[in-house]
Each structure stands twice: as C-alpha cells, then as structure tokens.
Design a protein around this motif. Structure first.
Motif, short mmCIF file in Angstrom:
data_model
loop_
_atom_site.label_atom_id
_atom_site.label_comp_id
_atom_site.label_asym_id
_atom_site.label_seq_id
_atom_site.Cartn_x
_atom_site.Cartn_y
_atom_site.Cartn_z
N ARG A 96 -4.47 -57.08 44.32
CA ARG A 96 -3.95 -56.46 43.25
C ARG A 96 -3.41 -57.47 42.03
N TRP B 240 -2.84 -62.03 58.05
CA TRP B 240 -3.79 -61.99 56.87
C TRP B 240 -3.84 -63.42 56.11
N LEU C 115 -1.25 -59.38 47.88
CA LEU C 115 -2.15 -58.94 48.98
C LEU C 115 -1.58 -57.34 49.70
N GLY D 152 -3.75 -55.32 51.31
CA GLY D 152 -4.38 -55.28 52.65
C GLY D 152 -4.99 -56.63 53.37
N SER E 239 -7.69 -58.01 53.15
CA SER E 239 -8.61 -58.63 52.16
C SER E 239 -8.68 -57.91 50.84
N ARG E 240 -7.48 -57.23 50.82
CA ARG E 240 -7.52 -56.32 49.27
C ARG E 240 -6.11 -56.83 48.40
N GLU F 266 -7.01 -53.55 41.18
CA GLU F 266 -7.09 -53.56 42.65
C GLU F 266 -8.50 -53.75 42.99
N ALA F 267 -8.80 -54.67 43.90
CA ALA F 267 -10.01 -54.72 44.63
C ALA F 267 -10.00 -55.42 45.93
N ASP F 268 -10.96 -55.21 46.68
CA ASP F 268 -11.29 -55.54 48.24
C ASP F 268 -12.18 -56.75 48.27
N LEU F 269 -11.85 -57.99 48.65
CA LEU F 269 -12.92 -59.08 48.69
C LEU F 269 -14.05 -58.69 49.25
N ASP F 270 -13.96 -57.66 50.21
CA ASP F 270 -15.30 -57.50 51.12
C ASP F 270 -16.16 -56.57 50.12
#
Length: 575
Positions: A91, A135, A84, A86, A88-89, A96-100
């Motif tokens: 890896r 978080w 984690l 961020g 909601s981000r 890597e991707a953001d849940l939003d």
C-alpha cells in the motif's frame, strides 16, 4: 534545439503548413518559458545531462567486499507505517496492489511514484518490521531475481540510493541478508557510483552520497573505501550548501526538510556503528550539530498538532513528524528539546512563525527554492497557514500527486494557496511536474513586536511581467484576539485580484454574512472573518491533499477586487 530554417522548434519538427500565426505564438511562448527555466541551471547540470547520454553503462560485476566490523546494532526511527500488508501486497500513496497481480516490478499501468516506492523497500525499517522478516527476505530474493542490473525503475540512481540504505540498515538491525543479497548490494552500489545525479543535485545527490557512505561503511577493502570517500566528499559539500544557517533545508519544503533531517540523524547513528570509519567525518562535518539545528527549524515550521505546515511540495506520511524525529535524535545522542519563540523569523529560509494566544500563523516570505533546483516549488509566495487553539483553520492545498497533468498543475498554482492571484496568473511560472520559469522574488521582509502585537511583512515581484509591473505586499498582524492580513497591490493599470483563504476540511460550518464570513471550528468555537476593501465575496469549493493519493473537498473563502491600482484589502479573523 532552435532552428527556423530547418523547421525544427525545440527538438520538434514543424511543417510549413503548421507555421500559422497562432501556432508560431504558441511555439514562441513555450520557447520563452523553456529559456526562463533553463537559464538558472548550473553548467555542471547541463554537462552532466550530456555526459549521461554518452558515457558507457557502469560495470557492476566483481567480488563481494568483506563486511566491516560493527560496534553497535541499528535502531530505526519509529513512526513509519507498514507498507507491506501481505507477503507480496503493498500500500503506497493510498493505493493498494499485489505484486503477483502486476506485470512485474515496473508495471507501466501504475504511477511512477508508486513503483518507486515499491523499489525503495522502506517497509524493512517500518514499525513492526521484525514480524514481517520472512516476507522481507523473500521479497529481497525476488527483487534480485526479477530485476537484472541496470534495467527498470529499481536501477535508477534515486531508487538505488533509497534501497541500498534500507537493506544495509535492516541488516544492521538484524535482517539476515545472505551472500546473494550482499552481492546484489555491491552491484547496486557500483551502479550508483557510476551514475550519481549531478544533473539534478539537491536532495537526490544528498541521497546518493548517503547511500555511498552506508555501503562504504558496511563493506571494507579498497573498493568500499572509494565509495566511502566519494560519499563523504559529496556530503561535506552538500551539507554546507543544503542546510542553511537557520537550520532549514534549502529546497524550502518542510516535508523534504524532515526527510533530510532523518537522513542526518541516520548518519549520526551510522557513525556510532562504525566509529573508526566515520567518527572523524561526523565531527568534522558536524552531523549532530546540523541535525540539532534542523530540529529547531522543523519545530518552528510545525503546527501545534505536531505536523508540518504545507509550503511547496508537502504531504503527511512521507516523513516522520517532529515528535518522532526528536525521539530518534535523542536515541542518537542529539539534544532535542525545541521551543520556538512567539515570533520566529527564519531569515535564511524566509519563513515566519507568529504565535499569540490561541493563534499560530505561518507566513511564507521565502524564495520558491534554489534557482537551479526549484522542482518542488509551488507558486505560493506570501501564502499563510493558521491554526486556532491547536486546530488547523487555514491551509494550503498540499500535494496529492507528482504525475504530470491538470491535478499536479492545479496543486502548484497560486490559486491553491492562501495568497493573492492577479489577473489569473501564477506568481511563479510553475509548469510540467517539476519546472519553474520566472519566479517571484521576496523583498522588504521584516518582523517586529509592537503595540501588543506580532507583525510580519513581505512583498514579491512575481507579477512584474504584467502591465504596470504590479507588486504584491502583505502585512500580517497577530494579537491574542485576532489575525489581521492586509494585502496591497501597487503598480500601474487596471488589474483583477483574487484573495483566497482555503479552510481545513474539519472546519464545521461556514457561511457568508454581511462584510465577511462566519465559521465554526470543530470544538464549537465561532470565528468571524471581516473583509474590507473587496468588490465581492464568495465561498467556493476547493480540495485539500493531506497525503499522496488523497483529496478532500473543502470550502475556500474568496474576495475579489478589479480596478485601477492600488488595490488594498484587509481580512481579519476574530475569535
């Protein structure tokens, strides 16, 4: 389903116009491969697959069981890198991707394994987790709101199992789960209890049992006792079957072995948290003793750099390494000071480790795995890995993906490993992502110390389906000055053999010379590779997959020989 009269072939309708001779041959070939695969399944696996389609969905509602009193807190195994990055981000798998920015927790554009990792909540127990507590709590609440019961990847049995353990261990480590989260945990455990993975068995059923034990210990009352008793009963059976007498995990992947070892240490720690509920089971099932034997096995299968050898599905970053697991075991009261002998034959698993002077060699004379669950197998029989002066020299390819497709097929193939390929065929019939049809059977495995050298030998019959029923035998000899490998193919007829020795990408230089190759290691050490008995030599390009999602180019030393059997080729590494 198999019915010519109704023009149905393996469940697929076939028109009369498509029943050409070539089409029929292709269909027969696929049918044969499927039969060679399913013939090894246990009856219970087949019946559970049928039952899963017929049984009603589990009921997940009900009151939240009270919590059981604890006698200690939880200390996670150190060494898990944060995923984690961020609020909601995430890896995972080098991506890597953001849940939003995704279409929810089950975004179909993302790889299935990436989504599984998203639902595991491993970051709750990763290094520095306390600094991300806000978080974590927000994501727990978001997961509950966004994932209604029994819908999506997060409600599959394996993801349930991983998440249940992570939420409970995190709560025991100090994460303040509220009533809403505890209610969700109870719902998740009810769902898991209603769809245990008896159709898969192996590490999946082990994870199911572990999760039931965690939930049954965390909660109290009649329902929790049922979860606990079910989990303990399954665990007793699975430990006896899955942990071999030499300490190895029966799926014969060093990576999965390390994962199951951490599970075993987790159980030892859980028994210390809940001694009244688990103390007797921990003693009767010998959780600590089994974990100690598994540590010894992992030590024998770890390179001098402290990381696992790559046999079957294996990659770094998925499991903790030897030093981390030894430290975790020590904190749990398990004595862990492994020191493998110079010649270690793990006879129940089939692997051999030979260490002499600067050389450390790992030799795979093992079956591909349990017949009824070889899903993590590669066609790597009689392959080997070599370290020189602590640095990896020869390595198998590793695993970058589980997604079906050419990359997965290539990484499981014989050609991706330091062994011999015959007539372009795989030594075991790996196909799809987790299937194996015919499989190589090791034979004549032996080890000895003689003439100032360590010796290991093995053979396999994986090419018996070819004309002349050829057999591949390999002899490995290690002295302080050299590693010698003799490959001999016996049988009948003319065949084309290819031997490969994939180099670690960090090998500094490689060139072909008369009668072999010359290499330079990262520390400047020169290695000469002498080859005798081959028709041709070459340096080809391959790739190395040290982690999921990562592929590095690297050279591969290759010899070729095409003639009537027998074929014998000797390769000697001298430093």
């Amino acid at each position: 389903m198999l019915a010519i009269a109704g023009f149905v072939w393996l469940g697929m309708p076939v028109s009369r116009s498509h029943l050409t001779e070539s089409g029929m041959r292709a269909s027969l070939s696929k049918a044969g491969r499927l039969l060679r695969t399913v013939r090894y399944l246990r009856p219970g696996q087949i019946s559970d697959r049928v039952a899963r389609r017929l049984r009603a969905a589990p009921k997940v509602g009900g009151p939240v069981p009270p919590l059981r009193a604890v006698t200690a807190g939880w200390t996670p195994c150190a060494g898990r890198s944060p995923s984690l990055v961020g609020p909601s981000r995430f890896r995972f798998l080098a991506r890597e991707a953001d849940l939003d920015g995704l279409a929810g927790w089950n975004d179909a554009s993302m790889p299935k394994l990436w989504l599984y990792n998203l639902h595991y909540f491993d970051d709750l127990l990763a290094d520095g987790a306390a600094t991300r507590q806000a978080w974590h709590l927000a994501l727990v609440d978001r997961w509950i709101n966004d994932n209604p019961p029994l819908a999506g990847n997060g409600w599959e049995p394996y993801t349930l199992s991983r998440r249940i353990v992570n939420w409970i261990a995190a709560a025991l480590a100090g994460l303040p789960l509220d009533e809403k989260a505890r209610e969700s945990l109870a719902r998740q455990t009810r769902a898991l209890a209603g769809m245990l993975e008896f159709h898969l068995l192996g590490n999946h059923l082990f994870a199911n049992a572990k999760a039931l034990i965690f939930a049954g210990a965390y909660f109290s009352g009649p329902e929790a006792e049922r979860w606990l008793n079910t989990g303990l009963a399954i665990m007793a059976r699975e430990l006896d079957e899955q942990v071999l007498a030499d300490g190895g995990h029966f799926e014969l992947s060093p990576m999965y072995h390390a994962l199951i070892l951490e599970d075993a240490i987790d159980l030892v720690q859980l028994a210390a948290v809940y001694p009244d509920a688990l103390g007797r089971a921990a003693a009767d099932q010998d959780w600590a003793g089994r974990a100690a034997r598994m540590i010894d096995w992992l030590a024998a299968m770890s390179h001098p750099d402290g990381e696992i050898a790559f046999f079957n599905d294996a990659a770094f970053g998925q499991a903790r390494n030897l030093a981390q697991l030894c430290a975790y075991a020590g904190r749990a009261g398990i004595s862990a000071a492994p020191s493998p002998p110079a010649l270690a034959h793990l006879a129940d698993s089939g692997y051999v480790r030979l260490r002499e002077g600067p050389w450390c060699v790992f030799f795979d004379a093992a079956p591909v795995g349990p017949d009824y669950i070889p899903g993590h197998a590669h066609a790597d029989t009689l392959s080997l890995e070599i370290s020189l002066a602590g640095a990896r020299l020869i390595t198998n390819t590793g695993t970058s993906t589980y997604a079906p497709g050419p990359e997965r097929e290539a990484e499981r193939a014989t050609s991706a490993h330091a062994t011999v390929e015959l007539d372009g065929a795989n030594s075991s019939e790996v196909w799809a992502s987790f299937r194996v049809g015919r499989r190589a059977r090791p034979a004549s495995v032996s080890t000895k110390v003689a003439g100032g050298a360590l010796h290991a030998r093995g053979a396999h019959d994986g090419y018996r389906f070819l004309a002349g029923r050829p057999v591949h035998a390999r002899d490995v000899r290690v002295t302080a000055g050299a590693v010698s490998i003799v490959d001999r193919i016996e049988g009948g007829g003319r065949h084309a053999a290819v031997g490969r020795f994939p180099l670690h990408p960090d090998v500094d230089r490689v060139e072909q010379i008369e009668g072999g190759f010359r290499l330079v290691m990262p520390d400047g050490r020169a290695v000469r590779v002498a080859v005798a008995g081959a028709d041709a030599l070459a340096i080809e390009q391959g790739h190395y997959a040290p982690e999921f999602g990562i592929c590095r180019p690297r050279p591969v030393l290759v010899w070729r020989a095409a003639r009537d059997l027998p074929i014998e080729v000797t390769v000697e590494f001298l430093a």
